[in-house]
Every structure is written in structure tokens, then in C-alpha cells.
Design a protein around this motif. Sequence first.
Motif, PDB file in Angstrom:
ATOM      1  N   ASP A 135       0.858  -1.181   0.000  1.00 31.67           N
ATOM      2  CA  ASP A 135       0.000   0.000   0.000  1.00 31.67           C
ATOM      3  C   ASP A 135       0.905   1.245   0.000  1.00 31.67           C
ATOM      4  O   ASP A 135       2.080   1.154   0.356  1.00 31.67           O
ATOM      5  CB  ASP A 135      -0.811  -0.048   1.306  1.00 31.67           C
ATOM      6  CG  ASP A 135      -2.122   0.682   1.229  1.00 31.67           C
ATOM      7  OD1 ASP A 135      -2.423   1.269   0.190  1.00 31.67           O
ATOM      8  OD2 ASP A 135      -2.856   0.650   2.235  1.00 31.67           O
ATOM      9  N   THR A 136       0.362   2.380  -0.383  1.00 31.80           N
ATOM     10  CA  THR A 136       1.144   3.625  -0.316  1.00 31.80           C
ATOM     11  C   THR A 136       0.293   4.707   0.356  1.00 31.80           C
ATOM     12  O   THR A 136      -0.937   4.612   0.392  1.00 31.80           O
ATOM     13  CB  THR A 136       1.512   4.133  -1.728  1.00 31.80           C
ATOM     14  OG1 THR A 136       0.281   4.436  -2.421  1.00 31.80           O
ATOM     15  CG2 THR A 136       2.310   3.110  -2.506  1.00 31.80           C
ATOM     16  N   LEU A 137       0.991   5.731   0.817  1.00 34.16           N
ATOM     17  CA  LEU A 137       0.304   6.857   1.444  1.00 34.16           C
ATOM     18  C   LEU A 137      -0.628   7.539   0.435  1.00 34.16           C
ATOM     19  O   LEU A 137      -1.748   7.936   0.781  1.00 34.16           O
ATOM     20  CB  LEU A 137       1.352   7.849   1.957  1.00 34.16           C
ATOM     21  CG  LEU A 137       0.969   8.779   3.095  1.00 34.16           C
ATOM     22  CD1 LEU A 137       0.300   8.042   4.238  1.00 34.16           C
ATOM     23  CD2 LEU A 137       2.196   9.526   3.591  1.00 34.16           C
ATOM     24  N   GLU A 138      -0.164   7.632  -0.815  1.00 38.08           N
ATOM     25  CA  GLU A 138      -0.975   8.277  -1.855  1.00 38.08           C
ATOM     26  C   GLU A 138      -2.276   7.497  -2.060  1.00 38.08           C
ATOM     27  O   GLU A 138      -3.356   8.070  -2.144  1.00 38.08           O
ATOM     28  CB  GLU A 138      -0.213   8.332  -3.200  1.00 38.08           C
ATOM     29  CG  GLU A 138       0.976   9.265  -3.225  1.00 38.08           C
ATOM     30  CD  GLU A 138       2.145   8.773  -2.370  1.00 38.08           C
ATOM     31  OE1 GLU A 138       2.323   7.531  -2.247  1.00 38.08           O
ATOM     32  OE2 GLU A 138       2.864   9.608  -1.804  1.00 38.08           O
ATOM     33  N   GLN A 139      -2.160   6.163  -2.116  1.00 39.54           N
ATOM     34  CA  GLN A 139      -3.338   5.322  -2.319  1.00 39.54           C
ATOM     35  C   GLN A 139      -4.308   5.460  -1.138  1.00 39.54           C
ATOM     36  O   GLN A 139      -5.520   5.573  -1.317  1.00 39.54           O
ATOM     37  CB  GLN A 139      -2.891   3.854  -2.468  1.00 39.54           C
ATOM     38  CG  GLN A 139      -4.004   2.895  -2.832  1.00 39.54           C
ATOM     39  CD  GLN A 139      -4.619   3.210  -4.192  1.00 39.54           C
ATOM     40  OE1 GLN A 139      -3.891   3.287  -5.185  1.00 39.54           O
ATOM     41  NE2 GLN A 139      -5.925   3.433  -4.238  1.00 39.54           N
ATOM     42  N   LEU A 191      -2.449   2.800   7.668  1.00 43.02           N
ATOM     43  CA  LEU A 191      -1.332   3.742   7.843  1.00 43.02           C
ATOM     44  C   LEU A 191      -0.152   3.040   8.529  1.00 43.02           C
ATOM     45  O   LEU A 191       0.996   3.133   8.083  1.00 43.02           O
ATOM     46  CB  LEU A 191      -1.807   4.950   8.661  1.00 43.02           C
ATOM     47  CG  LEU A 191      -0.767   6.018   8.970  1.00 43.02           C
ATOM     48  CD1 LEU A 191      -0.224   6.643   7.678  1.00 43.02           C
ATOM     49  CD2 LEU A 191      -1.353   7.108   9.871  1.00 43.02           C
ATOM     50  N   LEU A 192      -0.433   2.323   9.609  1.00 40.55           N
ATOM     51  CA  LEU A 192       0.632   1.601  10.313  1.00 40.55           C
ATOM     52  C   LEU A 192       1.327   0.624   9.370  1.00 40.55           C
ATOM     53  O   LEU A 192       2.550   0.562   9.304  1.00 40.55           O
ATOM     54  CB  LEU A 192       0.042   0.821  11.497  1.00 40.55           C
ATOM     55  CG  LEU A 192      -0.335   1.622  12.739  1.00 40.55           C
ATOM     56  CD1 LEU A 192      -1.344   0.852  13.584  1.00 40.55           C
ATOM     57  CD2 LEU A 192       0.904   1.950  13.570  1.00 40.55           C
ATOM     58  N   MET A 193       0.520  -0.132   8.626  1.00 41.62           N
ATOM     59  CA  MET A 193       1.098  -1.169   7.757  1.00 41.62           C
ATOM     60  C   MET A 193       1.958  -0.574   6.659  1.00 41.62           C
ATOM     61  O   MET A 193       3.038  -1.075   6.366  1.00 41.62           O
ATOM     62  CB  MET A 193      -0.016  -1.998   7.120  1.00 41.62           C
ATOM     63  CG  MET A 193      -0.634  -3.005   8.049  1.00 41.62           C
ATOM     64  SD  MET A 193      -1.779  -4.051   7.110  1.00 41.62           S
ATOM     65  CE  MET A 193      -2.374  -5.130   8.401  1.00 41.62           C
ATOM     66  N   LEU A 194       1.500   0.508   6.039  1.00 40.02           N
ATOM     67  CA  LEU A 194       2.264   1.026   4.892  1.00 40.02           C
ATOM     68  C   LEU A 194       3.552   1.708   5.341  1.00 40.02           C
ATOM     69  O   LEU A 194       4.492   1.855   4.555  1.00 40.02           O
ATOM     70  CB  LEU A 194       1.392   1.935   4.012  1.00 40.02           C
ATOM     71  CG  LEU A 194       0.917   3.285   4.522  1.00 40.02           C
ATOM     72  CD1 LEU A 194       1.950   4.379   4.292  1.00 40.02           C
ATOM     73  CD2 LEU A 194      -0.372   3.669   3.814  1.00 40.02           C
ATOM     74  N   LEU A 195       3.604   2.109   6.614  1.00 43.40           N
ATOM     75  CA  LEU A 195       4.841   2.741   7.096  1.00 43.40           C
ATOM     76  C   LEU A 195       5.917   1.707   7.434  1.00 43.40           C
ATOM     77  O   LEU A 195       7.083   2.057   7.603  1.00 43.40           O
ATOM     78  CB  LEU A 195       4.549   3.607   8.331  1.00 43.40           C
ATOM     79  CG  LEU A 195       3.750   4.885   8.063  1.00 43.40           C
ATOM     80  CD1 LEU A 195       3.350   5.554   9.382  1.00 43.40           C
ATOM     81  CD2 LEU A 195       4.535   5.867   7.192  1.00 43.40           C
ATOM     82  N   GLN A 196       5.518   0.437   7.539  1.00 43.47           N
ATOM     83  CA  GLN A 196       6.535  -0.597   7.817  1.00 43.47           C
ATOM     84  C   GLN A 196       7.308  -0.895   6.536  1.00 43.47           C
ATOM     85  O   GLN A 196       6.728  -1.277   5.533  1.00 43.47           O
ATOM     86  CB  GLN A 196       5.879  -1.892   8.312  1.00 43.47           C
ATOM     87  CG  GLN A 196       6.903  -3.003   8.531  1.00 43.47           C
ATOM     88  CD  GLN A 196       6.284  -4.327   8.910  1.00 43.47           C
ATOM     89  OE1 GLN A 196       5.871  -4.514  10.037  1.00 43.47           O
ATOM     90  NE2 GLN A 196       6.205  -5.246   7.967  1.00 43.47           N
ATOM     91  N   GLN A 213       2.921  10.664  14.173  1.00 45.64           N
ATOM     92  CA  GLN A 213       3.492  11.862  13.534  1.00 45.64           C
ATOM     93  C   GLN A 213       2.897  12.057  12.138  1.00 45.64           C
ATOM     94  O   GLN A 213       2.507  13.159  11.760  1.00 45.64           O
ATOM     95  CB  GLN A 213       5.025  11.731  13.428  1.00 45.64           C
ATOM     96  CG  GLN A 213       5.705  11.949  14.757  1.00 45.64           C
ATOM     97  CD  GLN A 213       7.172  11.541  14.749  1.00 45.64           C
ATOM     98  OE1 GLN A 213       7.604  10.750  13.904  1.00 45.64           O
ATOM     99  NE2 GLN A 213       7.929  12.064  15.682  1.00 45.64           N
ATOM    100  N   THR A 214       2.811  10.966  11.371  1.00 46.59           N
ATOM    101  CA  THR A 214       2.287  11.063  10.004  1.00 46.59           C
ATOM    102  C   THR A 214       0.826  11.487  10.024  1.00 46.59           C
ATOM    103  O   THR A 214       0.389  12.303   9.217  1.00 46.59           O
ATOM    104  CB  THR A 214       2.452   9.705   9.275  1.00 46.59           C
ATOM    105  OG1 THR A 214       3.802   9.286   9.414  1.00 46.59           O
ATOM    106  CG2 THR A 214       2.106   9.817   7.799  1.00 46.59           C
TER     107      THR A 214
END
Length: 296
Positions: free
Chosen positions: A176-180, A200-205, A219-220
Motif C-alpha cells: 500500500d502507499t500513502l498516496e493510495q 497507515l501503520l502497515m504502509l509505514l513498515q 506523527q504522520t
Amino acid sequence: MTRAHCTRTCVTFSGGYTVILPSSEPPRSHWTEHAATWDHFGPPLRPHPLDMARVQAVCAARCGDAPRALLLGVTPEYALLPWPAATRLTAVDKCADMIAKVWPAKRLPGSFRAMEGQWTDLPLPDQSVDVAMGDGISTVLPHWSLMDKILSELYRVCAPGSTVILRLFVQPDTPDTLEQLMDDLEVGCIQGFHAFKLRLLMLLQRDLASGIQPRQAWQTWHALRRQHAASIEARRWPVPVMDTIEAYASSSDTYWFPKVGEALQAFDRHFAPREIHYSDVELGNRCPIFVLERRA
Ligand SMILES: C[S@@+](CC[C@H](N)C(=O)[O-])C[C@H]1O[C@@H](n2cnc3c(N)ncnc32)[C@H](O)[C@@H]1O
């Protein structure tokens, strides 16, 4: 400049680099805060009734009339299933506040108990469990490598032929991405705040070796809340529900999100997968229920 919201002291120099000074603060988990705001959590972070219907069906098919059950954590939904009258259930959780505030002691029979303890050192004799259950347990470990230690310990306490039922949070095969995530929010295809937070948690890993510190998600989130105020506002998520993320601000925990294959690899030494159930609920594709059988 020193940023006050860091648990560690972060000093940013004019050269643009940040030095993170060692902290004198002891590690701090966020479960005490979560215990105080538990009623504001919901699926997919807590199991959906459809998940629990699956768990109930698996137990009815595999666990007999007088199961000796173990629950890793105090997730009330599992304890409150319509268990056979002769069931004995022990829940084990390291957080006294979770036991005091979340374990539904008053609604349970005398043969159900919650004990303070570590999953790596379960307070139970060898081969004394017929069914062990856990919800999201692989995410909340101090380190992913401890999953093997927990599975060894589960193997020790589980009787031959016993069943382990784990609903775990897993990464999608396509990252996944933040943009998606923000596009999906924009077009209204994210319903719940907890589904948003889990994505959000998953895509930051970055990978399973690094894990993800919930503090990064906090923070994000605050940056996104400024940049996408209108789309977030449009969801009309209740403020106390959004505020559950504030517990991450001072947490020193790390979360771990394996892919399905990585979870299966972790089980393999001690447990054979028998079924994987996916519920038709928001993010159900990332919260499978693994039904495992203890190897001989
Ligand atoms: C079961 S997990 C995930 C939450 C879950 N999705 C739910 O709905 O209950 C959360 C619990 O695990 C407990 N926990 C985390 N690591 C633990 C460990 N190593 N030993 C015992 N309890 C642990 C925490 O204290 C917390 O109460």
C-alpha cells in the motif's frame, strides 16, 4: 531546535540533519492508555462479530464439550463466546490495566480467569490446553523474532491434537502507499478510522526486520490532518475515536506486520495450518483467522 513531542530528544541542526539523543526515559508501552479508551476501539483492531462467528464455528467443530482454553490477551469477544458449560479458560496478559479495565470478569463464569503474565513464559503446565486463541498478537511483540519463542511456548502448553486460532494483521501482497490511502479516503472508500489507522501503520513498515513504531504513525497522522483537513473532516469520525491514536505519541513500542507467507513460515516448526478464514468486513483481507493444529 528541540522538538518536545519526541520521546527521545531530537535536535535538528542548520545543516538539515537530526541527531537523536539517547533517552533516559524507560521504555513506555501504550496499553495502559488503550485500556482507558477501549470502548472507542472497534473492528478491524477488535474482532468483528463475523470473525467471532467463524471462531465459534471452529471451536464447535474441533474443541469438544469441555475445552481447556487459553486466550493470549484479554480480548473480551473471545471470552464472551457461548462456550460449553464445562469450559475452563485462562487469559494471559502482561498489562494489569488491560486486565482490570477490559477483561469482562463480571460477565464470565468462575472457571474463566485472567492472569498477569508474558506469552513467552506462560503460567500453565505442559500439554494443559485444548484450544489457544489470540487476536493481533504477532503485531504487538517487542520484536518479530519473539514470535518463534511464543509459538514454542504455545507448543509446550498445548496438548497433542489441540487447535490454535489466531486472527492476525497481515500486509497485503502488493504494498500500500500513502498516496493510495489518501486517494481512497478522498473518494470515500475508507469507512472506519481504525481501518485507516491500520492501513497507515502497515504502509509505514518498510520490512519485517524493521517493524514500525506506532509513534511514526502518530506523527504522520498529524501531518495528514493538516494537509488533508477537508477530506478527514468529511469522514465525520468521532473525535474520541480519532484520539485513540494519541496513545502512540509517547509509546516506545514497535509493531510488526508479516505477510501471510511470513506468518505461515513462523508457524511451521510447531503448528500445521488447517484453515485460513477471511471475513467479508472492512480490511477483512488483511485480518485472516489462522486455524492451526499442533504438530505431533
Ligand atoms: C491481544 S493484543 C491486540 C489487541 C486485540 N486486537 C484486541 O482486540 O484485544 C493486545 C494485548 O496484548 C498484550 N500483550 C502484548 N504483548 C504481550 C506479551 N508479550 N505477553 C503478554 N501480553 C502481551 C497487551 O498488554 C494488550 O493487552
